[in-house]
Design a protein around this motif. Sequence first.
Motif, PDB file in Angstrom:
ATOM      1  N   ILE A 215       0.849  -1.190   0.000  1.00 20.77           N
ATOM      2  CA  ILE A 215       0.000   0.000   0.000  1.00 20.77           C
ATOM      3  C   ILE A 215       0.884   1.239   0.000  1.00 20.77           C
ATOM      4  N   THR A 216       0.436   2.287  -0.673  1.00 25.71           N
ATOM      5  CA  THR A 216       1.116   3.584  -0.620  1.00 25.71           C
ATOM      6  C   THR A 216       0.079   4.681  -0.466  1.00 25.71           C
ATOM      7  N   ARG A 217       0.383   5.643   0.379  1.00 28.41           N
ATOM      8  CA  ARG A 217      -0.389   6.867   0.499  1.00 28.41           C
ATOM      9  C   ARG A 217       0.587   8.040   0.552  1.00 28.41           C
ATOM     10  N   THR A 218       0.097   9.216   0.202  1.00 22.96           N
ATOM     11  CA  THR A 218       0.899  10.435   0.270  1.00 22.96           C
ATOM     12  C   THR A 218       0.180  11.448   1.150  1.00 22.96           C
ATOM     13  N   PHE A 219       0.912  12.007   2.105  1.00 25.34           N
ATOM     14  CA  PHE A 219       0.348  12.972   3.043  1.00 25.34           C
ATOM     15  C   PHE A 219       1.166  14.254   3.043  1.00 25.34           C
ATOM     16  N   VAL A 220       0.533  15.322   3.498  1.00 27.39           N
ATOM     17  CA  VAL A 220       1.217  16.579   3.801  1.00 27.39           C
ATOM     18  C   VAL A 220       0.828  16.965   5.217  1.00 27.39           C
ATOM     19  N   LYS A 221       1.804  17.148   6.089  1.00 26.86           N
ATOM     20  CA  LYS A 221       1.541  17.684   7.425  1.00 26.86           C
ATOM     21  C   LYS A 221       1.535  19.201   7.311  1.00 26.86           C
ATOM     22  N   GLY A 222       0.328  19.773   7.425  1.00 24.77           N
ATOM     23  CA  GLY A 222       0.195  21.208   7.256  1.00 24.77           C
ATOM     24  C   GLY A 222      -0.606  21.523   6.010  1.00 24.77           C
ATOM     25  N   LYS A 223      -0.173  22.530   5.272  1.00 24.07           N
ATOM     26  CA  LYS A 223      -0.875  22.979   4.077  1.00 24.07           C
ATOM     27  C   LYS A 223      -0.072  22.638   2.825  1.00 24.07           C
ATOM     28  N   ALA A 224      -0.690  21.918   1.920  1.00 26.27           N
ATOM     29  CA  ALA A 224      -0.032  21.571   0.655  1.00 26.27           C
ATOM     30  C   ALA A 224      -0.035  22.776  -0.275  1.00 26.27           C
ATOM     31  N   SER A 225       1.018  22.894  -1.069  1.00 19.47           N
ATOM     32  CA  SER A 225       1.078  23.954  -2.075  1.00 19.47           C
ATOM     33  C   SER A 225       0.071  23.653  -3.179  1.00 19.47           C
ATOM     34  N   ASP A 226      -0.252  24.669  -3.968  1.00 14.93           N
ATOM     35  CA  ASP A 226      -1.176  24.466  -5.081  1.00 14.93           C
ATOM     36  C   ASP A 226      -0.647  23.415  -6.048  1.00 14.93           C
ATOM     37  N   ARG A 227       0.663  23.400  -6.288  1.00 14.16           N
ATOM     38  CA  ARG A 227       1.235  22.417  -7.212  1.00 14.16           C
ATOM     39  C   ARG A 227       1.067  21.001  -6.675  1.00 14.16           C
ATOM     40  N   VAL A 228       1.324  20.813  -5.386  1.00 12.29           N
ATOM     41  CA  VAL A 228       1.182  19.476  -4.810  1.00 12.29           C
ATOM     42  C   VAL A 228      -0.283  19.047  -4.825  1.00 12.29           C
ATOM     43  N   LYS A 229      -1.193  19.969  -4.583  1.00 17.00           N
ATOM     44  CA  LYS A 229      -2.619  19.634  -4.657  1.00 17.00           C
ATOM     45  C   LYS A 229      -3.004  19.198  -6.068  1.00 17.00           C
ATOM     46  N   LYS A 230      -2.480  19.894  -7.074  1.00 17.60           N
ATOM     47  CA  LYS A 230      -2.766  19.520  -8.461  1.00 17.60           C
ATOM     48  C   LYS A 230      -2.168  18.148  -8.790  1.00 17.60           C
ATOM     49  N   MET A 231      -0.956  17.881  -8.289  1.00 13.35           N
ATOM     50  CA  MET A 231      -0.353  16.564  -8.488  1.00 13.35           C
ATOM     51  C   MET A 231      -1.205  15.482  -7.845  1.00 13.35           C
ATOM     52  N   PHE A 232      -1.649  15.730  -6.630  1.00 15.32           N
ATOM     53  CA  PHE A 232      -2.457  14.732  -5.917  1.00 15.32           C
ATOM     54  C   PHE A 232      -3.765  14.472  -6.660  1.00 15.32           C
ATOM     55  N   ARG A 233      -4.426  15.546  -7.122  1.00 17.89           N
ATOM     56  CA  ARG A 233      -5.690  15.359  -7.846  1.00 17.89           C
ATOM     57  C   ARG A 233      -5.476  14.566  -9.125  1.00 17.89           C
ATOM     58  N   ALA A 234      -4.373  14.843  -9.822  1.00 21.90           N
ATOM     59  CA  ALA A 234      -4.089  14.115 -11.067  1.00 21.90           C
ATOM     60  C   ALA A 234      -3.838  12.635 -10.792  1.00 21.90           C
ATOM     61  N   VAL A 235      -3.040  12.338  -9.758  1.00 21.79           N
ATOM     62  CA  VAL A 235      -2.749  10.940  -9.421  1.00 21.79           C
ATOM     63  C   VAL A 235      -4.019  10.239  -8.953  1.00 21.79           C
ATOM     64  N   PHE A 236      -4.811  10.916  -8.128  1.00 25.03           N
ATOM     65  CA  PHE A 236      -6.077  10.343  -7.653  1.00 25.03           C
ATOM     66  C   PHE A 236      -6.995  10.025  -8.832  1.00 25.03           C
ATOM     67  N   GLU A 237      -7.091  10.968  -9.772  1.00 25.86           N
ATOM     68  CA  GLU A 237      -7.941  10.776 -10.947  1.00 25.86           C
ATOM     69  C   GLU A 237      -7.414   9.642 -11.825  1.00 25.86           C
TER      70      GLU A 237
END
Length: 385
Positions: free
Chosen positions: A249-271
């Motif tokens: 299993i793999t998950r990716t987390f951010v402790k705190g606030k993710a940057s806009d770029r990291v949020k876009k990366m996460f949404r793309a990978v999730f999709e």
Amino acid sequence: MTFSDKRKKKKRTILLYAASEIDANMLYATNFHAPDPFIFIKTAQGKRVLVMSDLEIDRAKATSNAHSVLSLTRYTELAKKRLGRKSTHISDVISEVCRDLGIRSVTVPESFPLSVADRLRKHRIRVSSQPDPFFPERLFKTAMEIQEIRKAMRACEAGMQSAVDILRKSKIRKGLVEFQGKRLTAELLKRQINSIVFDLGYLPSRTIVAAGKHGCDPHDEGCGPIPAHSPIIVDIFPRSDKSGYYGDITRTFVKGKASDRVKKMFRAVFEGQKWALQSIRHGAKAKEIHRTILDLFDKRGFPTGEIEGRMQGFFHGTGHGLGLEIHEPPRIAINEIVLLKGMVVTVEPGLYYYPTGGVRIEDTVLVTKTGIKNLTRFPKYLEIA
């Protein structure tokens, strides 16, 4: 030859010489755990034969699936007598057993020791090798195997939850994550994960906690302080000490606030992962799944290739088979593989850019006739406050 063709069993005599603790084919063939190499023969008639040392012979008789367990000591003495030598090579012993069983031809895996094969040929035993999957039936998991992988996944998830619990209890100070008044490190998180997994009867190996720049390399295990507001890839893949089956299993987390770029990366990978999970079924083509995810990432502004002197983007396969090995056939990548019902595979697209870091999400699933059964329960989210 397709995987479905390989499911058809051929009449052949199989010979293995390996330690089942580190050789998945031997463990699969014998259901017997041993740290030292031993001899396994499956005759063309289907009879399973083990040749064991005095140390292991009684345990093998009690717990292996062999029809017959022979004495290594006895056949060593027979080989010495026939050859007129004071010492023997393991090939001499195998030859003696084959002579006794009327075997003149054997099929071995590609990993079979070359020196043993050469010596067997000198004994006039024909040796031919077969590429992986050596046991084609390993591609298609039985109900028992699926249950063992399910249990391994629960251990993975317990380890993952322990990491999340620490991150939730942690504080952010001067751009770094602190836990109980001290800097939280990748090493501490890995120790916590591994301890939980081990207590459940599973053997962790090279657990990944890769934060920030360490996440740019998919197999960087991670080290040092955990930075706040940066992606943390957590990849857990333990092996059952009892059965030998893996979870992953793999998950990716951010402790705190993710940057806009990291949020876009996460949404793309999730999709991308969501699309793959909806597309996998009996008859699905691995290369079409992988290429579609690559295209999706490219359209979202995440190209793949060598950028500024290093590989960046999505430069590994979408998934791999899972069972008695952490990486086994089939592979979901650019190849000619067709996925078939009964296979268990991971689905783990990811994006990696320097110096941002990486994002990867991984589930383990069973391929069915009409889709999948997801063996993973752990939720998918990015930020931990």
